[in-house]
Scaffold this motif. Structure first.
Motif: not given
Length: 153
Positions: A94-105, A39-49
């Motif tokens: 926010v807290t994000v969950h990711y895998t070590a091999d594909r953090p972009d997902q 897990t990591a702490e992530a910042r929301c850069l943008r939100s849109y609809t």
């Protein structure tokens, strides 16, 4: 004429099979991210609809968020996720969950395996019914055309 009753359902079947693949792939990626334990702490850069539909069709609105976080190896990762909570605003952490091999997902969705299973299952059942209808339609159309040409006694 019979060819149209084969080609059109075949194209629909191909699209439905792609949708099945997409649902299963997304579910597996989210479940793997939750299971990885990273897990990591992530910042929301943008939100849109985004909206779709209109005119004679109902309008559908989807909320998107763009997040950025530092992975364990120090890389800065930015990703976008659709369908997030409306309470997350630009600048929120926010807290994000990711895998070590594909953090972009990564995913910012809180772990909810039962909900993921139910959502994916319902979508797969719907797609399975649509696939079954297409196959039934193709078989029935073939049988009707074969009978009208005198192939059956």
């Amino acid at each position: 004429m019979e060819i149209f009753f084969v080609i059109i359902p075949s194209v629909m079947i191909a699209g439905l099979l792609f949708a099945v693949y997409t649902v299963i792939d997304r579910s597996r990626r989210v479940a793997r991210a939750w299971s990885s334990g990273l897990t990591a702490e992530a910042r929301c850069l943008r939100s849109y609809t985004t909206t779709s539909g209109g005119g004679d069709h109902s309008v559908s609105t989807t909320l998107h968020h763009v997040y950025e976080f530092a992975a364990r190896d120090g890389r800065v990762v930015r990703f976008e996720e659709a369908g997030g909570p409306g309470t997350t605003l630009e600048g929120d952490i926010v807290t994000v969950h990711y895998t070590a091999d594909r953090p972009d997902q990564a995913t910012a969705k809180a772990p909810a395996r039962g909900r993921l299973f139910a959502e994916s299952g319902c979508l797969l059942v719907f797609l399975g019914v649509a696939l079954s209808f297409c196959v039934f339609f193709m078989i029935t159309a073939h049988w009707i055309f074969a009978e009208s040409e005198g192939m059956f006694p």
